[in-house]
Design an enzyme around this catalytic site. Structure first.
Site, short mmCIF file in Angstrom:
data_model
loop_
_atom_site.label_atom_id
_atom_site.label_comp_id
_atom_site.label_asym_id
_atom_site.label_seq_id
_atom_site.Cartn_x
_atom_site.Cartn_y
_atom_site.Cartn_z
N SER A 490 -27.79 -20.17 71.00
CA SER A 490 -29.15 -20.88 71.42
C SER A 490 -28.47 -22.36 71.04
CB SER A 490 -29.54 -20.09 70.09
OG SER A 490 -30.45 -20.22 70.57
N ASP A 575 -33.63 -13.75 78.75
CA ASP A 575 -34.57 -15.12 77.69
C ASP A 575 -35.60 -15.37 77.84
OD1 ASP A 575 -33.31 -16.11 75.62
OD2 ASP A 575 -31.84 -16.60 75.89
N HIS A 607 -32.52 -13.02 73.92
CA HIS A 607 -32.11 -14.00 73.30
C HIS A 607 -31.07 -13.22 71.85
CE1 HIS A 607 -32.52 -17.71 72.26
NE2 HIS A 607 -31.99 -18.36 71.38
#
Length: 654
Positions: A490, A575, A607
């Protein structure tokens, strides 16, 4: 209404005792076995805890089949029963009903984060209580008298989370608070009169309000000047006091109380670190406080009326987490987790002082002494600022056999690398890599000054903290300073791409796990349910409408021609936070450079990867890529001896 703070890899932040450097003995007498990713991820992940009405069973979630499902365990440890059997979508336990064996659970679609609230009826049928293609809903707790429960949902307005009350019997619902936008529901008092609300203007400035359902009035609880954060933390059991956390006048978040009748404010809990949870047990007998103390969690349990600490039996090494009381407060469910032991669910009986361990999460094939505990260290960055980090030293790493190393960057911005079991890190350390999990400036847990040092300086000062992390590793005689990779997910994945694009000669390999590469696109595509968090992100990172030049300057995709070191990118197709296009474009650009690049995409993940098979593929792909590109003279990194063949428990067994 009892709520928990979510510290994800976005949206609030774009959301994963200090000893001397390298302290801790390295056992050179008998090298531990080496395990592949499949073995590490046979370790079970368990989460959640809710007692049934009879206080004989606990509801929890487990991925023991490879996909998260809901289970029930007898409190004496005698029996575990699977209650859901999804083979595709992760299913998470929420709560037993107060008077029968019905239970609530949540499920989304392939990691798209559009979670719904479901009920499983007594006959085993499942019912979606929050239907809708684009609905995101979550459980908000039981009413004080247990005749109903609260649900948060954006079904009316995709950008605003409203509050609904559902009847325990029949599920008839009522819209209790219609969110005008920009507000987050923090909790409802047990008498159902008051609703606490938080408004975020930026990552440095927020306010708490209370809505009175009787009068329809909304009161501003925390008027202030300048940048001060406030966050709702629920109510006292008597419904007389609103609880909130604030860093007003302090580097760290403290807990205050607001008297709903008089408006008087009182300091309730202060510490030299952030005070996190501050909540009461089911009957109000116990008060539980958690403190984020230098990347570890310190739990305090006291008698609520007197404040006297409760003496607990020896619970074992590690941090306590996920505390849940039974309705009578006789039993306490809790998780125990450490660097070398994954979370396991336990039950404490306050009357007898006895404890029962309900799960045994670590894979039977892994010897516990093959795992490595981290050391909290600090190292100087480019400007002399001390950067906290967790250092993992692989067994067998010495000055004669130095280990290649990995800089590991957490998500956020604003996340924190913390003590506790991490299968990905342990797998890499077991493979022979030193790992430095960096808490670069901008990380939470170290005071608000440290937290804001990277505001609108992302990809610059925080990146230099990682660069100087490599310099620190190079100072350790047991680390091979010529072989250092950078890895992150991320926001940490962004830092990987930024490192390769803006400091192209510093790191030897990059591992980018769903990292942002184009801030303009990411900020413009923020999911609607983030609501006011969009404004907070703009305040921290920049608004594409006004900060376009800067956002392009710090976005690795616009500078991908600089990347010359091998890169592996891993992405979930569903995601909603970091779109697959972010990774697609980076991989294509790096390929044009003629640089080795590997790309792994999971069509059924979002995610973060929830399915065991995908986590194994991800971890093994990373290990294989590092072995290929972080080798010296064509040799794989130094690592302990391989595990004994299956069935030879004498050498490799626990």
């Amino acid at each position: 209404m009892k709520t928990m703070r979510w510290l994800g890899l976005l949206p609030s932040a774009f959301l994963l005792a200090c000893g001397p450097a390298g302290s801790g003995d390295s056992d050179e007498s008998a090298p531990p076995p080496v395990y592949d990713a499949a073995t590490f991820f046979q370790t079970e992940t368990v989460t959640g805890a809710s007692f049934n009405a009879e206080e004989t069973r606990i509801l929890f979630s487990s991925d023991r089949t490879g996909t998260f499902n809901v289970y029930s365990a007898a409190v004496d440890g005698s029996a575990v029963e699977a209650l859901t059997d999804s083979q595709t979508d992760s299913t998470f336990a929420v709560s037993y009903f107060p008077k029968d064996e019905r239970f609530l659970f949540s499920r989304d679609g392939g990691g798209n984060e559009l979670s719904h609230v479901f009920v499983r009826e007594l006959d085993g049928t499942e019912r979606d209580l929050t239907p809708g293609d684009n609905v995101r809903a979550s459980f908000g707790g039981w009413t004080g008298d247990r005749s109903g429960f609260w649900v948060l949902s954006n079904e009316r307005n995709p950008q605003a989370i409203d509050l609904y009350r559902y009847a325990t019997d029949g599920y008839e619902r009522e819209l209790v608070f219609e969110n005008p936008g920009g507000l987050f529901v923090g909790g409802v008092s047990d008498d159902e009169r008051y609703v606490s609300l938080t408004q975020r203007r930026s990552n440095a400035d927020s306010d708490v309000y209370v809505y009175d359902r009787q009068t329809g009035e909304r009161t501003h609880v925390t008027p202030h000047e300048g940048d001060v954060t406030h966050q709702s933390a629920g109510f006292t059991p008597d419904s007389r006091t609103l609880l909130y956390r604030t860093d007003d006048g302090s580097e760290f978040a403290q807990v205050w109380g607001y008297d709903l009748a008089t408006g008087e404010k009182t300091s309730l809990k202060e510490a030299d670190w952030d005070v996190g949870a501050y909540s009461y047990s089911e009957t109000g007998k116990y008060l539980v406080t958690s403190i984020n103390a230098d990347a570890s969690t310190v739990i305090e349990i006291a008698l609520a009326e007197s404040g006297e600490p409760v003496e607990l039996p020896e619970l074992g090494e590690g941090d306590l987490a996920g505390l849940s009381f039974s309705a009578s407060d006789r039993l306490l469910a809790y998780y125990l987790n450490s660097d070398t032991s994954p979370s396991n669910l336990h039950v404490l009986d306050f009357e007898t002082g006895s404890t029962v361990k309900l799960t045994d999460s670590l894979s039977e094939e892994i010897a516990a002494d093959a795992l490595v505990a981290s050391t909290v260290i600090r190292y100087p960055s480019f400007d002399g600022l001390e950067i906290p980090a967790l250092l993992y030293r692989p067994q067998g790493a010495t000055a004669d056999t130095p280990a290649p190393a990995i800089i590991n960057v957490h998500g956020g911005p604003g996340g924190q690398s913390r003590k506790g079991y991490n299968a990905n890190v342990q797998h890499l350390v077991n493979q022979g890599y030193a790992v430095l999990s960096v808490n670069n400036r901008g990380s939470s847990g170290y005071g608000k000054t440290f937290f804001h040092l990277d505001d609108k300086r992302h990809g610059e000062v925080d990146l230099q903290d990682c660069v100087y992390g490599r310099k620190y590793l190079e100072s350790l005689d047991w680390v091979d300073g010529e072989r250092v990779a950078i890895l992150g997910g991320s926001y940490g994945g962004y830092m990987v791409a930024a490192a390769l694009a803006f400091e192209p000669e510093v790191f030897d390999v990059g591992v980018d796990i769903f990292g942002v590469t184009n801030w303009v696109r990411t900020l413009q595509s923020i999911p609607p349910w983030w609501g006011a968090n969009r404004d907070s992100l703009f305040a921290e990172l920049g608004d594409p409408a006004t900060d376009l030049e800067r956002l392009e300057r710090i976005s690795p995709l616009f500078h991908a021609q600089n990347i010359v070191k091998p890169l592996i990118v891993i992405q979930g197709a569903n995601d909603p936070r970091v779109l697959q296009a972010e990774s697609d474009d980076l991989v294509a650009a790096v390929k044009e450079n003629g640089v080795p690049v590997e790309y792994v995409v999971f069509p059924d993940e979002g995610h973060g990867f929830r399915k065991r098979e995908n986590r194994i593929t991800s971890a093994q792909s990373i290990a294989d890529f590092l072995a290929q590109h972080l080798a010296r003279d064509g040799r794989a990194p130094a690592a302990p001896a391989p595990a004994a063949p299956e069935g030879d428990a004498g050498e490799a067994g626990p």
